[in-house]
Design a protein around this motif. Structure first.
Motif, short mmCIF file in Angstrom:
data_model
loop_
_atom_site.label_atom_id
_atom_site.label_comp_id
_atom_site.label_asym_id
_atom_site.label_seq_id
_atom_site.Cartn_x
_atom_site.Cartn_y
_atom_site.Cartn_z
N ASP A 71 0.81 -1.22 0.00
CA ASP A 71 0.00 0.00 0.00
C ASP A 71 0.84 1.26 0.00
O ASP A 71 0.48 2.25 -0.65
CB ASP A 71 -0.92 0.00 1.23
N VAL A 72 1.95 1.26 0.74
CA VAL A 72 2.81 2.44 0.76
C VAL A 72 3.39 2.74 -0.63
O VAL A 72 3.23 3.85 -1.14
CB VAL A 72 3.93 2.28 1.82
N THR A 75 0.49 3.75 -3.13
CA THR A 75 -0.05 5.09 -2.92
C THR A 75 0.92 6.16 -3.39
O THR A 75 0.54 7.12 -4.06
CB THR A 75 -0.38 5.30 -1.43
N VAL A 367 3.75 10.27 3.27
CA VAL A 367 2.70 9.32 2.89
C VAL A 367 2.90 8.01 3.65
O VAL A 367 1.95 7.33 4.01
CB VAL A 367 2.71 9.10 1.38
N ARG A 370 1.19 7.98 6.97
CA ARG A 370 -0.27 7.89 6.92
C ARG A 370 -0.79 6.55 6.39
O ARG A 370 -1.99 6.30 6.48
CB ARG A 370 -0.83 9.03 6.06
N THR A 371 0.08 5.74 5.86
CA THR A 371 -0.37 4.47 5.27
C THR A 371 0.36 3.25 5.80
O THR A 371 -0.02 2.13 5.47
CB THR A 371 -0.21 4.50 3.74
N ILE A 374 -1.85 0.87 7.81
CA ILE A 374 -2.78 0.18 6.92
C ILE A 374 -2.07 -0.95 6.18
O ILE A 374 -2.62 -2.05 6.01
CB ILE A 374 -3.40 1.17 5.92
N ASP A 448 -8.90 -0.21 2.41
CA ASP A 448 -8.67 0.65 1.25
C ASP A 448 -9.43 1.97 1.38
O ASP A 448 -8.94 3.02 0.96
CB ASP A 448 -9.09 -0.07 -0.03
N VAL A 451 -7.40 4.33 3.47
CA VAL A 451 -6.31 4.92 2.70
C VAL A 451 -6.84 6.07 1.85
O VAL A 451 -6.21 7.14 1.74
CB VAL A 451 -5.63 3.86 1.82
N ARG A 454 -7.37 9.17 3.95
CA ARG A 454 -6.15 9.80 4.44
C ARG A 454 -5.34 10.48 3.34
O ARG A 454 -4.71 11.52 3.57
CB ARG A 454 -5.27 8.77 5.14
N THR A 455 -5.32 9.87 2.15
CA THR A 455 -4.42 10.35 1.09
C THR A 455 -5.14 10.87 -0.14
O THR A 455 -4.52 11.54 -0.97
CB THR A 455 -3.46 9.24 0.66
#
Length: 537
Positions: A71-72, A75, A367, A370-371, A374, A448, A451, A454-455
């Motif tokens: 995910d990092v 994103t 980022v 924030r991820t 998750i 998801d 995420v 947040r982003t």
């Protein structure tokens, strides 16, 4: 590096704070490194590992799935092109405005020159992309801009005739510096009657200089982990101490730089070699995790030596007011040597490019911040779902002891294989494994959505999944996209207002100081080049 002559500490009279200046610099470096190593390095190293899909804080269980949910990197890979596109959508990344009447023409020329020089003479796109990448991953990207003086070459021409010297100046651009008489040279000349006569003509030995490369502004992207500030600093411009570790220098490099900077070569010769790893710290270890890094050179000239470029505010003239001082420090903090220092009149060359700025702090959120949680949750769910799916597709079996004549077929299964059983033995009963992976996949969808909140990155904003737009009106779809894009636009706005505007302001100050009246000439060259390119297309 700025090729500016510095006075050696040994060649100056001690002032108020100069007596212990080397110890002060070493202490500032040590404090800044302690802060970075304790507060920032661990998080930055983890972010670097996560970008490679490696999660050292979440090892897989034995015989279980080792899959990770990326995910990092996913994103960041979506945000990165959007932010870069904001700055490179046109050929005008920066545009200066006149603050006084009559300055419109100069502002236009400065804009033309800066954009052309940044993207063409320097690797502007690479610098922009790398700084943006560092900012999204680590929270802070760092860009640097400095003046590189003209590079000249000096050579002595011995026993040259005046005509030969004139030819060197006209054809190769040599300029005389010093001269002295040389040895007379015998030449043959026409006597005017069809014959020749021998004559001795005077010659000169001249020391001449030629410009190999003109002075220009240099830009590059710095490693965020190598930037050092005092722990209470909130911006580079207001920091008490700013340092940058050049971790790729050898003893030979410092010896070569000594001629330009006026450093004492004997001091460099006595410096102890750096005994740290080749990758220089946790972040370097994470960055080169998948690459074999060998040790230092066996030659003394190839010894790796830390070189710190420092900017500190200190009272060196005794007037009670601290001036901005540039100092060069080599070796480990507290055990190294102060090579030179001088009062610095320009801006500090380093500029911070933040991702999510935090008020009253220098280190911004990234980022990754924030991820990352998750990514950890989704990785656990994904591994459990895959393990459950594997167990359903390949369940355990209940087998009576000794009933199977070829038991290896039960361990190493193969399609179409035969199981040989004894007569009268119990049947092989597969273990019943309930399928719950669908519950895990539903939880993944929920994560998801977090995420996306947040982003701003979601299936709707990416506009790649047709199902994401089903049963929605055009207005609702546009509102979702605008809400997602607004967060990405905020990142670009913060980078522009708090980072790149300062970077180009410092760059403009360098151009005003060193280029002076050349801006209009170079801007005109850029216009001609653009027109030629347009005609060629």
């Amino acid at each position: 590096f700025r090729r500016v002559l510095f006075r050696s500490v040994a060649d100056t009279e001690p002032q108020v704070e100069e007596r212990d200046f080397a110890a002060v610099i070493g202490d500032e470096i040590r404090q800044a490194e302690n802060y970075v190593n304790t507060e920032l390095s661990g998080k930055r190293a983890l972010a670097t590992n996560y970008m490679q899909g490696f999660m050292p804080d979440l090892p897989s269980r034995p015989n279980g799935s080792s899959q990770t949910s990326r995910d990092v990197p996913d994103t960041i890979s979506w945000i990165l092109p959007g932010v870069v596109r904001v700055f490179t959508a046109s050929d005008q990344m920066v545009q200066f405005e006149a603050t006084q009447p009559g300055g419109e023409q100069w502002a236009e020329e400065a804009s033309e020159f800066t954009n052309y020089d940044f993207f063409r003479r320097n690797k502007g796109y690479q610098i922009l992309r790398n700084a943006t990448y560092d900012s999204l991953v680590m929270g802070n990207g760092v860009a640097c801009s400095y003046w590189e003086p003209a590079e000249t070459k000096t050579q002595i021409f011995r026993d040259k005739l005046p005509e030969e010297l004139v030819q060197l100046m006209q054809e190769e651009g040599w300029q005389p510096n010093t001269q002295k008489p040389g040895k007379p040279r015998s030449v043959s000349a026409d006597d005017g009657m069809g014959g020749t006569i021998d004559a001795e003509l005077p010659t000169f030995t001249v020391k001449m200089k030629r410009t190999i490369e003109e002075g220009h502004i240099c830009d590059y992207t710095c490693k965020p982990e190598n930037l050092l500030l005092n722990s209470t600093a909130t911006t580079i411009e207001d920091a008490r101490f700013v340092g940058y570790l050049h971790d790729n220098k050898t003893r030979s490099d410092l010896m070569e730089m000594a001629e330009t900077y006026g450093w004492d070569r004997s001091v460099i010769e006595e410096l102890a070699a750096d005994n740290r790893s080749v990758t220089q710290g946790e972040v370097g270890d994470a960055r080169f995790r998948d690459r074999s890094m060998f040790g230092s050179s066996p030659l003394r000239s190839g010894d790796s030596i830390d070189l710190y470029e420092c900017y500190i505010r200190a009272d060196m003239d005794g007037d009670g007011i601290a001036e901005l001082i540039q100092a060069w420090y080599a070796g480990n903090a507290g055990q190294g040597e102060l090579l030179s220092w001088d009062e610095w009149e320009d801006d500090v060359p380093f500029t911070d490019i933040p991702c999510y700025p935090v008020p009253h702090r220098f280190d911004a959120e990234s980022v990754f911040d924030r991820t990352a949680d998750i990514m950890r949750v989704k990785t656990v769910l994904l591994r459990n779902a895959l393990d459950n799916t594997y167990a359903v597709n390949l369940p355990m079996q209940e087998v009576e002891e000794g009933s199977v004549l070829n038991p290896d077929i039960l361990i190493n299964r193969k399609f179409g294989g035969l199981i040989w059983k004894k007569k009268g033995s119990q049947p092989i009963v597969p273990g019943v494994v309930p399928y719950v992976a669908d519950k895990a996949f539903a939880a993944l969808e929920y994560m998801d959505s977090i995420v996306a909140k947040r982003t701003g990155v979601s299936r709707t904003t990416m506009a790649l999944d047709p199902e994401a737009l089903q049963n929605q009106t055009a207005t609702a779809t546009q509102q979702q996209r605008d809400a997602g894009y607004s967060q990405i636009e905020l990142i670009a706005r913060d980078m522009a207002e708090l980072g790149w505007s300062r970077f180009f302001a410092k760059r403009l100050n360098l151009a005003r100081k060193y280029l002076q009246g050349q801006l209009s000439i170079r801007s005109e060259e850029r216009r001609v080049g653009k027109e030629c390119l347009r005609l060629c297309r």
